[in-house]
Design an enzyme around this catalytic site. Structure first.
Site, mmCIF file in Angstrom:
data_model
loop_
_atom_site.group_PDB
_atom_site.id
_atom_site.type_symbol
_atom_site.label_atom_id
_atom_site.label_comp_id
_atom_site.label_asym_id
_atom_site.label_seq_id
_atom_site.Cartn_x
_atom_site.Cartn_y
_atom_site.Cartn_z
ATOM 1 N N GLN A 34 7.438 -6.679 -5.047
ATOM 2 C CA GLN A 34 8.803 -6.421 -5.523
ATOM 3 C C GLN A 34 9.654 -7.674 -5.261
ATOM 4 O OE1 GLN A 34 7.261 -3.661 -3.507
ATOM 5 N NE2 GLN A 34 6.470 -3.296 -5.531
ATOM 6 N N GLY A 87 2.482 -5.189 -9.385
ATOM 7 C CA GLY A 87 1.415 -5.620 -10.276
ATOM 8 C C GLY A 87 1.381 -7.133 -10.209
#
Ligand code: GDP
Ligand code: IMO
Ligand code: MG
Length: 430
Positions: free
Chosen positions: A223, A40
């Site tokens: 990530q 995100g």
């Protein structure tokens, strides 16, 4: 070589999207190389926030090629939803290119993610439940379905039938979950296939050609280092390789093409999901960081765990990624603190810990060694020149560079594009 890369050095959500968005201005091509919609990335442009999950952050400009590379796992419904949202905002996704080698996420992956988490008890990872792990597991097990398979109805049908048969047995017999519906999946995914088809191509060839012809290529990490499958806090990790080397494999470019590697360091530490976090603050300072920093997940809305900056982690990331520069973000979130701690190492039973421990029980017993630095207690969000930062703020970021051995490249003092202090320009290293 005109390439640059942005990598997360902690447990994610360091502000990679913001740094990518900033560097993308100079780029011709922006590439995502691994992970999926577990990412995100919030990018703020003209005070408007865009939450990107699969789309590369370069999509917010109109003149870049944006690539979703071979190592990414794609949930077509999510991707098409993101494209539709973008269009609603008056932006176009015409520049998007999707690798024919990328693996596809299916509803059985999501359901298995949920089932596996539910069955694990204390071993629960706290995944985003987006089916990322089960999709990568199928890839490694050589039963995955790739975008190129999805483009060929007969091949797709055969592979889907096999997968649904096996997965439904596992879902119902092992986990007591509901089975998935083959016909529905087939129908939905054949429709997605037609929407995706014009964007599908050999992105590896496109990328190499772009690099060789001197185009500026920016690799967007998703990530982060401590979530890496091999080098992170296993098993509390994701199922891919968010390192610079992982981007080489995931995008399909040899390591010598990777230059100007920025390690994004949040000025403190956060983590979503389970797993050890040595510098975690479970007190009111931790709560203050969560509230001041609005530390709640972009994807899941979960409150993020918060703690002091851990340079044992960032130094580990420096070696794992061969970082060229640090991009320190969210320095402004520390504005009000009278003093700030930095973890510069760990001890275990009073002994200094060398390297980064593999054994999580050992890691849980480690005690952080802190240095305390004075805060600056001034609003720095309007500052644009490094020399104008308060002395104590400079002292803080310089100490980070000193301990990790990586020079400062960028210091970010707010979510907007212009709230960026640049010490080293994005694509200049030979
Ligand atoms: P990513 O996953 O690494 O891209 O990070 P996220 O987008 O999940 O979380 C970072 C958040 O911090 C986003 O809401 C960004 O808009 C915001 N952000 C990035 N840099 C800064 C900064 O320097 N200061 C502040 N206050 N916010 C920032
Ligand atoms: P960005 O790109 C923070 C974490 C999850 C969980 C673990 C495994 O925004 O920094 P998964 O769904 O990947 O199997 O979950 O990894 N995780 C992230 N944490 N930011 C991310 O991405 C993450 N992507 C995965 O919370 O602990
Ligand atoms: Mg994020």
């Amino acid at each position: 070589m005109a390439t640059s890369m942005v990598i997360g050095t902690q447990w994610g959500d360091e502000g990679k999207g913001k740094v990518v968005d900033y560097l993308a201005e100079q780029a011709d091509v922006v590439v995502r190389s691994q992970g999926g919609n577990n990412a995100g990335h919030t990018v703020v442009v003209d005070d408007k926030a865009f939450a990107l999950r699969l789309l590369p952050s370069g999509i917010l400009y109109n003149d870049k090629i944006n690539i979703v590379g071979p190592g990414v796992v794609i949930d077509p419904k999510v991707l098409l939803g993101e494209i539709a949202n973008l269009k609603k905002e008056g932006k176009s996704a015409d520049s998007l290119r999707i690798s024919d080698r990328a693996h596809v996420i299916f509803p059985y992956h999501n359901r298995l993610d949920e089932a596996e988490e539910a069955s694990k008890g204390a071993l629960k990872v706290g995944t985003t439940k987006n089916g990322i792990g089960p999709c990568y597991a199928d890839k490694v097990n050589r039963v995955g379905i790739r975008i190129c398979d999805l483009m060929n109805e007969d091949v797709f049908k055969e592979k889907l039938a096999y997968n649904v048969k096996i997965k439904n047995k596992i879902l119902t017999d092992v986990y007591g979950f509901e089975p998935v519906d083959f016909d529905q999946i087939l129908k939905d995914y054949l429709a997605y296939a037609e929407e995706l088809r014009p964007m599908v191509c050999d992105t590896q060839a496109l990328l190499i050609e772009a690099i060789k012809s001197g185009k500026k290529v920016l690799f967007e990490g998703a990530q982060a280092t401590m979530l890496d499958l091999d080098h992170g806090t296993y098993p509390f990790v994701t199922s891919s390789h968010p390192l610079s080397g992982g981007a080489s494999v995931g995008a399909g470019v040899g390591p010598n093409y990777l230059k100007n590697i920025y390690g994004v360091v949040k000025a403190y530490t956060t983590r979503v999901g389970a797993g050890p976090f040595p510098s975690e603050l479970l007190d009111e300072t931790g709560e203050l960081l969560r509230q001041t920093g609005h530390e709640f997940g972009t994807v899941t809305g979960r409150p993020r765990r918060t703690g002091w900056l851990d340079l044992k982690v960032v130094s580990y990331a420096a070696g794992l990624n061969s970082l060229d520069y640090l991009a320190i973000t969210r320095l402004d979130i520390l504005d009000k603190l009278p003093e700030i701690k930095i973890c510069v190492g760990y001890t275990h039973n009073g002994e200094e810990v060398k390297g980064f421990p593999a054994d999580l029980h050992f890691l849980e017993e480690c005690k952080p060694v802190y240095e305390t630095l004075p805060g600056w207690q001034t609003d720095i969000s309007g500052i644009r020149e490094y020399a104008k930062l308060p002395e104590n703020a400079r002292r803080y970021v310089e100490r980070i560079a000193e301990v990790t051995g990586v020079p400062l490249g960028i210091v970010s003092v707010g979510p907007n594009r212009e709230q960026t202090i640049v010490l080293e320009e994005g694509f200049q290293k030979k």
